[in-house]
Design a protein around this motif. Structure first.
Motif, PDB file in Angstrom:
ATOM      1  N   GLY A  92       0.790  -1.221   0.000  1.00  0.00           N
ATOM      2  CA  GLY A  92       0.000   0.000   0.000  1.00  0.00           C
ATOM      3  C   GLY A  92       0.820   1.267   0.000  1.00  0.00           C
ATOM      4  N   GLY A  93       0.189   2.352   0.435  1.00  0.00           N
ATOM      5  CA  GLY A  93       0.844   3.641   0.501  1.00  0.00           C
ATOM      6  C   GLY A  93       0.908   4.139   1.926  1.00  0.00           C
ATOM      7  N   LYS A  94       1.556   5.275   2.082  1.00  0.00           N
ATOM      8  CA  LYS A  94       1.685   5.857   3.415  1.00  0.00           C
ATOM      9  C   LYS A  94       1.733   7.365   3.291  1.00  0.00           C
ATOM     10  CE  LYS A  94       6.738   5.467   3.228  1.00  0.00           C
ATOM     11  NZ  LYS A  94       7.965   4.975   3.890  1.00  0.00           N
ATOM     12  N   THR A 141       2.413   8.412  -0.514  1.00  0.00           N
ATOM     13  CA  THR A 141       3.485   7.828  -1.322  1.00  0.00           C
ATOM     14  C   THR A 141       3.488   6.308  -1.196  1.00  0.00           C
ATOM     15  OG1 THR A 141       5.070   8.022   0.508  1.00  0.00           O
ATOM     16  CG2 THR A 141       4.944   9.861  -1.034  1.00  0.00           C
ATOM     17  N   PRO A 142       4.043   5.597  -2.188  1.00  0.00           N
ATOM     18  CA  PRO A 142       4.114   4.127  -2.101  1.00  0.00           C
ATOM     19  C   PRO A 142       4.970   3.686  -0.916  1.00  0.00           C
ATOM     20  CG  PRO A 142       4.544   4.886  -4.344  1.00  0.00           C
ATOM     21  CD  PRO A 142       4.558   6.101  -3.472  1.00  0.00           C
ATOM     22  N   ASN A 143       4.545   2.639  -0.242  1.00  0.00           N
ATOM     23  CA  ASN A 143       5.270   2.100   0.908  1.00  0.00           C
ATOM     24  C   ASN A 143       6.294   1.068   0.421  1.00  0.00           C
ATOM     25  OD1 ASN A 143       6.092   1.345   3.450  1.00  0.00           O
ATOM     26  ND2 ASN A 143       4.251   0.184   3.918  1.00  0.00           N
ATOM     27  N   ILE A 144       7.468   1.561   0.006  1.00  0.00           N
ATOM     28  CA  ILE A 144       8.442   0.706  -0.678  1.00  0.00           C
ATOM     29  C   ILE A 144       9.677   0.393   0.158  1.00  0.00           C
ATOM     30  CG2 ILE A 144       7.754   1.415  -3.012  1.00  0.00           C
ATOM     31  CD1 ILE A 144      10.215   3.352  -2.873  1.00  0.00           C
ATOM     32  N   ASN A 145       9.646   0.691   1.452  1.00  0.00           N
ATOM     33  CA  ASN A 145      10.835   0.492   2.290  1.00  0.00           C
ATOM     34  C   ASN A 145      11.411  -0.918   2.168  1.00  0.00           C
ATOM     35  OD1 ASN A 145      10.447   3.071   3.137  1.00  0.00           O
ATOM     36  ND2 ASN A 145       9.671   2.554   5.155  1.00  0.00           N
ATOM     37  N   LEU A 146      10.537  -1.901   2.052  1.00  0.00           N
ATOM     38  CA  LEU A 146      10.976  -3.296   2.023  1.00  0.00           C
ATOM     39  C   LEU A 146      11.751  -3.635   0.746  1.00  0.00           C
ATOM     40  CD1 LEU A 146      10.872  -6.149   3.305  1.00  0.00           C
ATOM     41  CD2 LEU A 146       8.654  -6.473   2.146  1.00  0.00           C
ATOM     42  N   VAL A 147      11.436  -2.955  -0.367  1.00  0.00           N
ATOM     43  CA  VAL A 147      11.970  -3.387  -1.664  1.00  0.00           C
ATOM     44  C   VAL A 147      12.746  -2.325  -2.425  1.00  0.00           C
ATOM     45  CG1 VAL A 147      10.156  -5.117  -1.982  1.00  0.00           C
ATOM     46  CG2 VAL A 147       9.785  -2.775  -2.805  1.00  0.00           C
ATOM     47  N   GLY A 185      -2.167  -2.418  -6.212  1.00  0.00           N
ATOM     48  CA  GLY A 185      -2.687  -1.411  -5.296  1.00  0.00           C
ATOM     49  C   GLY A 185      -1.931  -0.104  -5.322  1.00  0.00           C
ATOM     50  N   ASP A 186      -1.731   0.476  -4.150  1.00  0.00           N
ATOM     51  CA  ASP A 186      -1.127   1.802  -4.038  1.00  0.00           C
ATOM     52  C   ASP A 186       0.388   1.799  -4.162  1.00  0.00           C
ATOM     53  OD1 ASP A 186      -3.670   2.714  -3.694  1.00  0.00           O
ATOM     54  OD2 ASP A 186      -3.529   2.944  -1.522  1.00  0.00           O
ATOM     55  N   LEU A 187       0.956   0.670  -4.598  1.00  0.00           N
ATOM     56  CA  LEU A 187       2.381   0.623  -4.909  1.00  0.00           C
ATOM     57  C   LEU A 187       2.661   1.048  -6.334  1.00  0.00           C
ATOM     58  CD1 LEU A 187       3.565  -2.767  -3.322  1.00  0.00           C
ATOM     59  CD2 LEU A 187       4.038  -0.457  -2.489  1.00  0.00           C
ATOM     60  N   ILE A 188       1.644   1.049  -7.201  1.00  0.00           N
ATOM     61  CA  ILE A 188       1.897   1.166  -8.635  1.00  0.00           C
ATOM     62  C   ILE A 188       1.128   2.326  -9.259  1.00  0.00           C
ATOM     63  CG2 ILE A 188       2.307  -1.310  -8.828  1.00  0.00           C
ATOM     64  CD1 ILE A 188      -0.518  -1.522 -10.092  1.00  0.00           C
ATOM     65  N   GLN A 189       1.575   2.727 -10.444  1.00  0.00           N
ATOM     66  CA  GLN A 189       0.795   3.625 -11.285  1.00  0.00           C
ATOM     67  C   GLN A 189      -0.265   2.823 -12.034  1.00  0.00           C
ATOM     68  OE1 GLN A 189       3.277   5.841 -13.972  1.00  0.00           O
ATOM     69  NE2 GLN A 189       4.243   7.046 -12.349  1.00  0.00           N
ATOM     70  N   ILE A 190      -1.321   3.522 -12.474  1.00  0.00           N
ATOM     71  CA  ILE A 190      -2.377   2.862 -13.246  1.00  0.00           C
ATOM     72  C   ILE A 190      -2.624   3.654 -14.532  1.00  0.00           C
ATOM     73  CG2 ILE A 190      -3.507   1.862 -11.225  1.00  0.00           C
ATOM     74  CD1 ILE A 190      -5.579   4.166 -11.491  1.00  0.00           C
ATOM     75  N   PRO A 191      -3.079   2.977 -15.596  1.00  0.00           N
ATOM     76  CA  PRO A 191      -3.444   3.702 -16.820  1.00  0.00           C
ATOM     77  C   PRO A 191      -4.790   4.407 -16.632  1.00  0.00           C
ATOM     78  CG  PRO A 191      -3.828   1.346 -17.097  1.00  0.00           C
ATOM     79  CD  PRO A 191      -3.183   1.514 -15.759  1.00  0.00           C
ATOM     80  N   VAL A 192      -4.831   5.692 -16.969  1.00  0.00           N
ATOM     81  CA  VAL A 192      -6.018   6.500 -16.707  1.00  0.00           C
ATOM     82  C   VAL A 192      -6.469   7.196 -17.977  1.00  0.00           C
ATOM     83  CG1 VAL A 192      -6.910   8.503 -15.454  1.00  0.00           C
ATOM     84  CG2 VAL A 192      -5.413   6.882 -14.291  1.00  0.00           C
ATOM     85  N   GLY A 193      -7.792   7.197 -18.199  1.00  0.00           N
ATOM     86  CA  GLY A 193      -8.397   8.040 -19.210  1.00  0.00           C
ATOM     87  C   GLY A 193      -8.206   7.596 -20.644  1.00  0.00           C
ATOM     88  N   LEU A 194      -8.524   8.529 -21.540  1.00  0.00           N
ATOM     89  CA  LEU A 194      -8.531   8.272 -22.983  1.00  0.00           C
ATOM     90  C   LEU A 194      -7.215   7.717 -23.499  1.00  0.00           C
ATOM     91  CD1 LEU A 194     -10.278  11.363 -24.617  1.00  0.00           C
ATOM     92  CD2 LEU A 194     -10.983   8.995 -24.778  1.00  0.00           C
ATOM     93  N   HIS A 195      -6.118   8.287 -23.063  1.00  0.00           N
ATOM     94  CA  HIS A 195      -4.809   7.954 -23.624  1.00  0.00           C
ATOM     95  C   HIS A 195      -4.021   6.985 -22.755  1.00  0.00           C
ATOM     96  CE1 HIS A 195      -5.200  12.174 -25.645  1.00  0.00           C
ATOM     97  NE2 HIS A 195      -5.854  11.249 -26.319  1.00  0.00           N
ATOM     98  N   TYR A 213       0.063   7.915 -10.683  1.00  0.00           N
ATOM     99  CA  TYR A 213      -0.043   7.359  -9.336  1.00  0.00           C
ATOM    100  C   TYR A 213      -1.308   7.931  -8.719  1.00  0.00           C
ATOM    101  CZ  TYR A 213       0.980   5.892  -4.601  1.00  0.00           C
ATOM    102  OH  TYR A 213       0.900   5.307  -3.363  1.00  0.00           O
ATOM    103  N   TRP A 214      -2.318   7.082  -8.564  1.00  0.00           N
ATOM    104  CA  TRP A 214      -3.644   7.548  -8.165  1.00  0.00           C
ATOM    105  C   TRP A 214      -4.221   6.590  -7.129  1.00  0.00           C
ATOM    106  CZ3 TRP A 214      -5.589  11.740 -11.230  1.00  0.00           C
ATOM    107  CH2 TRP A 214      -6.793  12.287 -10.758  1.00  0.00           C
ATOM    108  N   PRO A 215      -3.833   6.715  -5.862  1.00  0.00           N
ATOM    109  CA  PRO A 215      -4.282   5.760  -4.842  1.00  0.00           C
ATOM    110  C   PRO A 215      -5.794   5.795  -4.644  1.00  0.00           C
ATOM    111  CG  PRO A 215      -2.456   7.109  -4.034  1.00  0.00           C
ATOM    112  CD  PRO A 215      -2.921   7.737  -5.302  1.00  0.00           C
ATOM    113  N   SER A 216      -6.421   4.636  -4.610  1.00  0.00           N
ATOM    114  CA  SER A 216      -7.847   4.543  -4.300  1.00  0.00           C
ATOM    115  C   SER A 216      -8.192   3.095  -3.986  1.00  0.00           C
ATOM    116  CB  SER A 216      -8.714   5.040  -5.462  1.00  0.00           C
ATOM    117  OG  SER A 216      -8.855   4.048  -6.459  1.00  0.00           O
TER     118      SER A 216
END
Length: 438
Positions: A110-112, A239-245, A274-284, A289-292
């Motif tokens: 997740g994120g933090k 922000t993404p919770n990436i401390n482990l990796v 989840g909230d570790l990654i970016q997602i493709p959004v919209g028309l293009h 990075y859009w946590p939800s």
């Protein structure tokens, strides 16, 4: 086959359930360092407003829900190291250490919230434990300051104000919720907050929080002014919770985990959701990075299909906000006018004000009327309209396509859809008139 998921929030639980469906004979282990699964972050708000009887009720799942499906849940366990070469996890719990081997690993930490400010001042609603501590702070507080005028900050304003606190909201941008709302609806939301006694200040960047004395009062110093408050909530800097990796996995510029369209990372047999990654959004299919919660559930449910052979790409999402504020329902779906213009799309916008005080702001392409986004403030629930609009945006509906779906005198349609019809007709008429004048 042993599938291990690190993180028991919405993405992790969704991934575990999906993996069990795809691979019923596999051993599936979910590791969560907290005491429960998928805690709903606005539970503290609902508790303060009297809509939630106990903060413990904020968990969306119980451990029994997953165990009944044959999923092994290790709560109060923390992964301290990943040996990706040998596919071994090092785990600690209550001072003891153990190792787990895996065939496939799904990262769902997740994120933090990120801040370097003093912890004693902060309100943190993201877990049951932190919500409980935050409630204890709020009981002593008279003044609460919220940093960030996005959806989280706006909803917190109402909860704290209804709990009898003097609430101040600081926003860095010139308007509230800029990722979701254009000026007409943003201004309407701001007026609603101010009318209920919330102090709203924009273009304010927090530089420092300084303790004033031995009490719980703090001085919040911004680029423009200084504010006093008993406690502070940061509703920004997620922000993404990436401390482990972070030292062994490929990351993007915003520190999110780099994945391909099938959610695979740079590590062998390792995926991220989840909230570790970016997602493709919209028309293009612009990657953001859009946590939800919804994006977390979607990516978690898809990842199982790709563990052995990549077969199911992550679909493009529409940005979506559905919130409730002082009796109003706030919906934002699709692109804002500003985000569309950033992508080089020529837009036409209009605002429709209903007789009951609601507002509908519509963004379309200027040339063919394809609807790109809708923002709506209404006293009536909008869940049914959300489904209709989501379907239409994904199908690239024009005004005419939507108007066919919401005829004004069809017996089954609600008065709210009648408002939508009038707003769409109003928008189409104005756009065509401007096109004719040009």
């Amino acid at each position: 086959m042993h599938i291990v998921i690190i993180g028991g929030s919405f993405a992790g639980v969704s991934a575990a359930l999906s993996c069990k469906t795809y691979y019923p004979q596999a051993k599936i282990t979910l590791i969560e360092k907290g005491t429960g699964l998928a805690y709903i972050a606005n539970s503290l708000n609902e508790y303060l407003k009297g809509k939630l009887a106990d903060l413990k009720n904020g968990y969306a799942y119980s451990i029994k829900d997953l165990q009944s499906k044959g999923i092994n849940c290790l709560l109060n366990h923390e992964v301290t190291k990943i040996d990706s070469t040998n596919q071994i996890l090092y785990v600690k719990a209550s001072g003891d250490s153990m190792t787990l081997t895996y065939d496939y690993l799904i990262l769902a930490m997740g994120g933090k919230g990120f801040t370097e400010e003093p912890v004693a001042a902060l309100i943190d609603p993201h877990s049951y434990e932190s919500s409980l501590k935050s409630f204890e702070k709020l009981q002593k507080a008279k003044m609460v300051l919220i940093v960030g005028g996005g959806p989280i900050g706006i909803e917190a304003c109402e909860a704290y104000q209804r709990a009898g606190k003097d609430v101040t909201l600081l926003e860095a941008y010139p308007s509230l919720a800029v990722k979701y709302l254009d000026k007409p609806i943003s201004q309407a939301v701001e007026r609603l907050l101010v009318s209920h006694g919330v102090n709203v200040y924009k273009r304010e960047l927090v530089n420092k929080i300084v303790p004033v004395n031995d009490t719980i009062a703090y001085k919040v110093i911004t680029n423009n002014s200084t504010y006093l408050s008993d406690c502070v909530q940061f509703a920004t800097n997620f922000t993404p919770n990436i401390n482990l990796v972070e030292n062994q996995i490929a990351l993007l510029a915003d520190r999110s985990v780099a994945v391909d369209e099938y959610l695979a990372t740079s590590l062998k047999h390792t995926f991220a959701v989840g909230d570790l990654i970016q997602i493709p959004v919209g028309l293009h299919r612009k990657s953001l990075y859009w946590p939800s919660i919804q994006h977390s559930i979607t990516s978690g449910s898809i990842v199982a299909a790709n563990l052995i052979v990549p077969t199911k790409a992550l679909p493009s999402s529409e940005t979506c906000l559905y919130s409730k504020l002082y009796g109003y329902n706030l919906l934002s779906l699709g692109m804002t006018a500003s985000s569309a213009e950033e992508e080089g799309i020529v837009t036409f916008t209009s605002t429709y004000v209903s007789q009951k005080g609601g507002q509908i702001f519509i963004i379309s392409k200027a040339d063919d009327g394809q609807i790109l986004g809708i923002q709506w403030l209404s006293l009536a629930p909008l869940q049914a309209e959300l489904a209709l609009l989501m379907t239409g945006l994904q199908a690239k509906f024009s005004e005419d396509d939507f108007l066919v779906q919401a005829p004004p005198f069809y017996s089954g349609k609600s008065l709210i859809q009648f408002d939508l019809y009038k707003a769409l007709y109003h928008h189409k008429s104005l756009r065509q008139k401007e096109a004719h004048l040009c």
